[in-house]
Design a protein around this motif. Structure first.
Motif, PDB file in Angstrom:
ATOM      1  N   PHE A 194       0.831  -1.211  -0.208  1.00 48.89           N
ATOM      2  CA  PHE A 194      -0.170   0.018   0.409  1.00 48.89           C
ATOM      3  C   PHE A 194       1.120   1.342  -0.248  1.00 48.89           C
ATOM      4  CE2 PHE A 194      -2.346  -3.212   2.187  1.00 48.89           C
ATOM      5  CZ  PHE A 194      -3.863  -3.364   1.005  1.00 48.89           C
ATOM      6  N   ASP A 195       1.595   1.599   0.634  1.00 44.62           N
ATOM      7  CA  ASP A 195       3.028   2.358   0.910  1.00 44.62           C
ATOM      8  C   ASP A 195       4.494   2.156   0.822  1.00 44.62           C
ATOM      9  OD1 ASP A 195       3.602   5.081   1.057  1.00 44.62           O
ATOM     10  OD2 ASP A 195       2.778   5.802   2.911  1.00 44.62           O
ATOM     11  N   ASP A 196       5.062   2.693   0.844  1.00 51.17           N
ATOM     12  CA  ASP A 196       6.293   2.359   1.048  1.00 51.17           C
ATOM     13  C   ASP A 196       7.005   3.116   1.715  1.00 51.17           C
ATOM     14  OD1 ASP A 196       9.459   2.083   1.359  1.00 51.17           O
ATOM     15  OD2 ASP A 196       9.610   1.681  -0.859  1.00 51.17           O
ATOM     16  N   PRO A 197       7.094   2.802   3.336  1.00 56.91           N
ATOM     17  CA  PRO A 197       8.229   3.635   4.424  1.00 56.91           C
ATOM     18  C   PRO A 197       9.202   4.179   4.449  1.00 56.91           C
ATOM     19  CG  PRO A 197       7.748   1.408   5.611  1.00 56.91           C
ATOM     20  CD  PRO A 197       7.272   1.274   3.970  1.00 56.91           C
ATOM     21  N   THR A 198       9.752   3.359   3.602  1.00 58.15           N
ATOM     22  CA  THR A 198      11.375   3.857   3.305  1.00 58.15           C
ATOM     23  C   THR A 198      11.691   4.862   2.089  1.00 58.15           C
ATOM     24  OG1 THR A 198      11.825   2.734   1.180  1.00 58.15           O
ATOM     25  CG2 THR A 198      12.395   1.733   4.339  1.00 58.15           C
ATOM     26  N   THR A 199      10.231   5.389   0.999  1.00 58.76           N
ATOM     27  CA  THR A 199      10.276   5.984  -0.083  1.00 58.76           C
ATOM     28  C   THR A 199      10.514   8.019   0.181  1.00 58.76           C
ATOM     29  OG1 THR A 199       9.565   6.737  -2.284  1.00 58.76           O
ATOM     30  CG2 THR A 199       7.744   6.080  -0.252  1.00 58.76           C
ATOM     31  N   ALA A 243       6.440  -5.381  -5.008  1.00 55.92           N
ATOM     32  CA  ALA A 243       6.666  -3.596  -4.867  1.00 55.92           C
ATOM     33  C   ALA A 243       5.717  -3.290  -4.330  1.00 55.92           C
ATOM     34  CB  ALA A 243       6.795  -3.475  -6.090  1.00 55.92           C
ATOM     35  N   ARG A 244       5.222  -2.155  -4.040  1.00 57.79           N
ATOM     36  CA  ARG A 244       4.588  -0.942  -3.762  1.00 57.79           C
ATOM     37  C   ARG A 244       3.382  -1.217  -4.752  1.00 57.79           C
ATOM     38  NH1 ARG A 244       2.529   3.973  -4.945  1.00 57.79           N
ATOM     39  NH2 ARG A 244       1.313   4.930  -3.468  1.00 57.79           N
ATOM     40  N   LEU A 245       1.703  -1.267  -5.066  1.00 56.67           N
ATOM     41  CA  LEU A 245       1.004  -1.508  -5.825  1.00 56.67           C
ATOM     42  C   LEU A 245       0.630   0.080  -6.871  1.00 56.67           C
ATOM     43  CD1 LEU A 245      -1.695  -3.973  -4.580  1.00 56.67           C
ATOM     44  CD2 LEU A 245       0.060  -3.628  -5.923  1.00 56.67           C
ATOM     45  N   ARG A 246       0.297  -0.357  -8.230  1.00 58.64           N
ATOM     46  CA  ARG A 246      -0.568   1.280  -7.878  1.00 58.64           C
ATOM     47  C   ARG A 246      -1.014   1.699  -7.614  1.00 58.64           C
ATOM     48  NH1 ARG A 246      -1.484   0.262 -14.349  1.00 58.64           N
ATOM     49  NH2 ARG A 246      -1.444   2.751 -14.488  1.00 58.64           N
ATOM     50  N   LEU A 247      -1.259   3.079  -7.134  1.00 55.98           N
ATOM     51  CA  LEU A 247      -2.226   4.289  -7.016  1.00 55.98           C
ATOM     52  C   LEU A 247      -3.641   3.270  -7.235  1.00 55.98           C
ATOM     53  CD1 LEU A 247      -2.609   5.590  -4.540  1.00 55.98           C
ATOM     54  CD2 LEU A 247      -2.920   7.887  -6.177  1.00 55.98           C
ATOM     55  N   ILE A 248      -4.013   3.949  -8.087  1.00 58.58           N
ATOM     56  CA  ILE A 248      -5.307   3.076  -8.612  1.00 58.58           C
ATOM     57  C   ILE A 248      -5.610   1.538  -8.091  1.00 58.58           C
ATOM     58  CG2 ILE A 248      -5.513   4.431 -10.374  1.00 58.58           C
ATOM     59  CD1 ILE A 248      -4.740   1.991 -12.427  1.00 58.58           C
ATOM     60  N   ARG A 249      -4.657   0.591  -7.601  1.00 56.76           N
ATOM     61  CA  ARG A 249      -4.566  -0.942  -7.666  1.00 56.76           C
ATOM     62  C   ARG A 249      -5.531  -1.158  -6.075  1.00 56.76           C
ATOM     63  NH1 ARG A 249      -6.973  -2.058 -12.592  1.00 56.76           N
ATOM     64  NH2 ARG A 249      -5.164  -2.701 -13.932  1.00 56.76           N
ATOM     65  N   ILE A 250      -5.035   0.491  -4.802  1.00 55.83           N
ATOM     66  CA  ILE A 250      -4.867   0.561  -3.693  1.00 55.83           C
ATOM     67  C   ILE A 250      -6.174   0.301  -2.713  1.00 55.83           C
ATOM     68  CG2 ILE A 250      -4.588   1.695  -1.481  1.00 55.83           C
ATOM     69  CD1 ILE A 250      -1.993   2.530  -2.280  1.00 55.83           C
ATOM     70  N   PRO A 251      -7.747   0.630  -4.506  1.00 58.05           N
ATOM     71  CA  PRO A 251      -8.828   1.104  -3.585  1.00 58.05           C
ATOM     72  C   PRO A 251      -9.068  -0.749  -4.008  1.00 58.05           C
ATOM     73  CG  PRO A 251      -8.474   3.142  -4.594  1.00 58.05           C
ATOM     74  CD  PRO A 251      -7.210   2.285  -4.497  1.00 58.05           C
ATOM     75  N   GLN A 252      -8.844  -1.306  -4.555  1.00 54.28           N
ATOM     76  CA  GLN A 252      -9.123  -2.591  -5.606  1.00 54.28           C
ATOM     77  C   GLN A 252      -8.954  -3.482  -3.991  1.00 54.28           C
ATOM     78  OE1 GLN A 252      -8.437  -3.132  -9.680  1.00 54.28           O
ATOM     79  NE2 GLN A 252      -9.033  -1.371  -9.937  1.00 54.28           N
TER      80      GLN A 252
END
Length: 302
Positions: A194-199, A275-284
């Motif tokens: 969902f998010d990358d705490p190190t980015t 890897a972190r998902l694309r933003l539009i995939r997170i709600p799904q």
């Protein structure tokens, strides 16, 4: 009294260790030595010794954000039983307080970010609130399911009621619930996918962008609060996923500590293999978690 003391000591001392285990696990997957396990403790201690810098555009809301967030998370830690041991604070309906304490913490984190007047931090706050709105139904469906199984509206009997035998009689429901709760654990703690705490890439930052203007002790409180939140939600998750009870006090405490370390390793593995998902995939994915918990509830209520 001894159980309460151990509960408080674990809630205070163990959270940063979980972050250290996650970092070590990711380093092992990458073939590196990685930072020491105790590095999060050193970082927090170093930040607490530094001075703070506040923008002229901020108000008391910005200063109160880290304090209220940590305080709300600390109260939530008193409501969750650790392993087979009752929580220090327990009453009927405390599950509602538990859920909305995290809501209060998130509210002050987002308003502190908005108080800076930065559109960049406002973008991160908007994303954070959107994800939490999608994750909250999953948590409430899970609470309803556990309340139905235990016949109680208090977290201590809800989470200590589950046994290995429940997996034999209601295994399908619990399996769906564990999957949904693990996704909630990851999104609430801003972990991959969902998010990358190190980015620090501007277009992908969500939680980290909201705390960019914090420094010194305030940022130290934020780091410790994030570790404590991982500990609390991890304890909630492990009570459902691994309901091992021996009847021996010391053995149960040892099992709980070991299970939390295993959970930290699992989070590190997830962050290492995907890897972190694309933003539009997170709600799904969050909607899928809600569906899982809803089906779990239906299987119990049938």
């Amino acid at each position: 009294m001894l159980d309460i003391i151990i509960h408080l000591l674990l809630a205070i001392l163990m959270p940063p260790l979980l972050l250290g285990v996650i970092v070590k696990t990711k380093a092992a997957f990458a073939g590196r030595v990685g930072a020491p396990l105790l590095q999060p403790y050193y970082d927090i201690a170093r930040l607490l010794r530094k001075g703070s810098v506040f923008s002229d555009t901020t108000t008391w809301v910005f200063r109160a954000g880290p304090v209220v967030t940590l305080a709300a998370t600390a109260v939530a830690a008193l409501l969750v039983p650790l392993g087979n041991h009752p929580a220090p604070v327990s009453f009927a309906g405390d599950m509602i307080l538990f859920a909305y304490l995290f809501g209060l913490a998130r509210f002050f984190t987002t308003v502190a970010a908005l108080d800076t007047g930065s559109s960049f931090e406002g973008m991160g706050a908007a994303r954070e609130v959107t994800f939490s709105c999608l994750a909250e139904p999953t948590l409430f469906f899970a609470l309803i399911t556990l309340a139905r199984m235990s016949g109680s509206l208090s977290l201590t009997p809800m989470l200590t009621h589950a046994t290995v035998g429940d997996w034999l009689t209601a295994g399908a429901s619990l399996l769906l619930l564990v999957g949904a709760l693990f996704l909630v654990l990851l999104v609430e703690n801003c972990r991959i996918p969902f998010d990358d705490p190190t980015t620090h890439l501007e277009l992908t930052m969500i939680h980290e962008v909201m705390v960019l203007d914090h420094s010194g002790p305030a940022f130290g409180l934020i780091l410790y609060g994030a570790a404590l939140k991982l500990f609390v939600l991890g304890a909630f998750f492990m009570n459902v996923a691994l309901p091992v009870r021996t009847g021996n006090t010391l053995a149960d405490w040892g099992i709980f500590v070991a299970s939390m370390l295993v959970l930290a390793v699992a989070v590190g593995v997830v962050e290492s293999v995907m890897a972190r998902l694309r933003l539009i995939r997170i709600p799904q994915l969050l909607v899928a978690a809600t569906i899982l918990s809803a089906f779990s509830m239906l299987l119990i209520l049938r």
